[in-house]
Design a protein around this motif. Structure first.
Motif, mmCIF file in Angstrom:
data_model
loop_
_atom_site.group_PDB
_atom_site.id
_atom_site.type_symbol
_atom_site.label_atom_id
_atom_site.label_comp_id
_atom_site.label_asym_id
_atom_site.label_seq_id
_atom_site.Cartn_x
_atom_site.Cartn_y
_atom_site.Cartn_z
ATOM 1 N N LEU A 160 0.856 -1.183 0.000
ATOM 2 C CA LEU A 160 0.000 0.000 0.000
ATOM 3 C C LEU A 160 0.892 1.232 0.000
ATOM 4 O O LEU A 160 1.924 1.249 0.675
ATOM 5 N N GLU A 161 0.495 2.257 -0.720
ATOM 6 C CA GLU A 161 1.279 3.489 -0.742
ATOM 7 C C GLU A 161 0.401 4.682 -0.421
ATOM 8 O O GLU A 161 -0.726 4.791 -0.912
ATOM 9 N N ASP A 162 0.935 5.567 0.411
ATOM 10 C CA ASP A 162 0.288 6.838 0.707
ATOM 11 C C ASP A 162 0.761 7.829 -0.345
ATOM 12 O O ASP A 162 1.926 8.225 -0.353
ATOM 13 N N SER A 163 -0.133 8.212 -1.241
ATOM 14 C CA SER A 163 0.263 9.043 -2.378
ATOM 15 C C SER A 163 -0.017 10.524 -2.173
ATOM 16 O O SER A 163 0.232 11.338 -3.054
ATOM 17 N N LYS A 164 -0.530 10.900 -0.998
ATOM 18 C CA LYS A 164 -0.895 12.301 -0.778
ATOM 19 C C LYS A 164 0.193 13.027 0.015
ATOM 20 O O LYS A 164 1.039 12.410 0.663
ATOM 21 N N VAL A 165 0.154 14.350 -0.029
ATOM 22 C CA VAL A 165 1.143 15.162 0.677
ATOM 23 C C VAL A 165 0.732 15.367 2.131
ATOM 24 O O VAL A 165 1.544 15.270 3.048
ATOM 25 N N THR A 166 -0.554 15.662 2.349
ATOM 26 C CA THR A 166 -1.051 15.899 3.699
ATOM 27 C C THR A 166 -1.914 14.729 4.159
ATOM 28 O O THR A 166 -2.218 13.827 3.386
ATOM 29 N N GLY A 167 -2.334 14.780 5.424
ATOM 30 C CA GLY A 167 -3.194 13.729 5.957
ATOM 31 C C GLY A 167 -2.394 12.639 6.644
ATOM 32 O O GLY A 167 -1.161 12.659 6.686
ATOM 33 N N TYR A 168 -3.099 11.676 7.201
ATOM 34 C CA TYR A 168 -2.472 10.597 7.957
ATOM 35 C C TYR A 168 -2.001 9.481 7.034
ATOM 36 O O TYR A 168 -2.653 9.155 6.049
ATOM 37 N N ARG A 169 -0.864 8.902 7.377
ATOM 38 C CA ARG A 169 -0.410 7.716 6.675
ATOM 39 C C ARG A 169 -0.635 6.506 7.574
ATOM 40 O O ARG A 169 -0.858 6.639 8.780
ATOM 41 N N ILE A 170 -0.564 5.313 7.001
ATOM 42 C CA ILE A 170 -0.745 4.097 7.787
ATOM 43 C C ILE A 170 0.479 3.891 8.673
ATOM 44 O O ILE A 170 1.611 3.918 8.204
ATOM 45 N N GLU A 171 0.234 3.685 9.954
ATOM 46 C CA GLU A 171 1.291 3.519 10.946
ATOM 47 C C GLU A 171 0.752 2.625 12.054
ATOM 48 O O GLU A 171 -0.404 2.183 11.990
ATOM 49 N N PRO A 172 1.562 2.304 13.069
ATOM 50 C CA PRO A 172 1.028 1.499 14.171
ATOM 51 C C PRO A 172 -0.263 2.102 14.713
ATOM 52 O O PRO A 172 -0.369 3.304 14.911
ATOM 53 N N GLY A 173 -1.239 1.246 14.940
ATOM 54 C CA GLY A 173 -2.574 1.699 15.323
ATOM 55 C C GLY A 173 -3.593 1.420 14.236
ATOM 56 O O GLY A 173 -4.799 1.426 14.481
ATOM 57 N N PHE A 174 -3.098 1.165 13.007
ATOM 58 C CA PHE A 174 -3.970 0.779 11.900
ATOM 59 C C PHE A 174 -3.988 -0.741 11.702
ATOM 60 O O PHE A 174 -4.790 -1.243 10.906
#
Length: 295
Positions: A160-174
């Motif tokens: 999975l890739e986070d393609s946006k500049v702002t906002g939350y990315r997937i990290e521990p807790g997801f």
């Protein structure tokens, strides 16, 4: 026919479970799925061991109760669950066998609105946008994240890739969260790991639903993406669907922004204003969903 809105509000949101440590800390996510005999919660094995303060790679299935609730439909209505399926974490060994999967059987009555989530198997999800709800550190009420699906790797996990500049990315807790595929309008996997070695890399991995269902044959077999999209709409219907889907996307983004803003707002009067905005957005989402489902 399939649409982005199809079952999103009643099922995707209602199926998300928040898993707690006995001290009240949120340790991860699970989601409600249909089994052959009853409904279960799917999550990661390492979420369970974190909830119980056990070694991550413990081989035996834990016997202690897991505490959880459904934060988007019944926050605070805590339930107990027991581990009934266990595929432990395998550390320091490269393997293609399924790992880090846990199935939980809920004790007690589910919230009335809770619905098992729709699982979809797809051979190729490259480039499909996705959304996910999780509980990173400091956000016990949860936040939304979005990104783009890539392809599988040696373990059978999908990148999975986070393609946006702002906002939350997937990290521990997801971990343990269902991955909603916007293109196929269903859940195509479960978040299992995020890149930890390099902070500049916004990458994570999911266990695809075909691996989940093969690992635990109690889970109802996922819908094939081919069967899911086999009824082709007319040209006029396609135009209507496209317009409604675009409207749904805008409303969904507004909902996520308002929900995340609510987490940072302390004043009661301001929270009430934001909550009214959220309720209005949800009503409009429901209306758009009804129109899509009627096509």
């Amino acid at each position: 026919m399939a649409s982005i809105a199809d079952n999103y509000i009643p099922a995707f949101r209602s199926a998300i479970a928040r898993i707690f440590h006995p001290n009240g800390a949120v340790v991860g996510v699970g989601f409600l799925v249909s089994g052959r005999s009853q409904n279960y919660i799917l999550t990661c094995a390492h979420v369970v061991t974190s909830a119980l303060s056990l070694p991550e790679d413990i081989v035996e299935a834990p016997s202690h109760d897991i505490c959880l609730d459904f934060p988007l439909i019944a926050p605070g209505q805590k339930l107990k669950a027991k581990v009934v399926f266990w595929q432990p974490v395998v550390n320091n060994v490269s393997t293609s066998e399924p790992e880090d999967i846990a199935g939980l059987q809920i004790e007690g009555q589910l919230p009335h609105e809770a619905q098992p989530i729709k699982l979809i198997w797809a051979n190729n999800v490259w480039g499909h946008p996705f959304r996910i709800f999780g509980f990173p550190h400091g956000h016990n009420d949860g936040v939304w994240s979005t990104g783009v699906l890539r392809d599988g790797q040696g373990k059978g996990w999908v990148q999975l890739e986070d393609s946006k500049v702002t906002g939350y990315r997937i990290e521990p807790g997801f971990s343990g969260a269902p991955i909603w595929d916007e293109t196929l309008a269903g859940v195509v996997g479960m978040a299992v790991a995020a890149e930890k070695q390099r902070e500049d890399i916004k990458t994570a991995f999911m266990i695809p639903v075909d691996v989940l269902s093969k690992a635990w044959d109690e889970i109802t077999l996922p819908i094939s993406s081919n069967a899911h999209t086999q009824n082709s709409p007319s040209r006029v219907q396609q135009l209507k669907i496209k317009t409604l889907q675009q409207r749904f996307e805008v409303l969904s983004s507004d909902y996520e922004a308002a929900y995340n803003q609510l987490n940072y707002t302390l004043a009661a009067s301001d929270r009430n204003i934001i909550q009214r905005q959220i309720n209005t957005i949800l009503q409009e989402l429901g209306r758009v969903e009804s129109e899509l489902n009627a096509i």
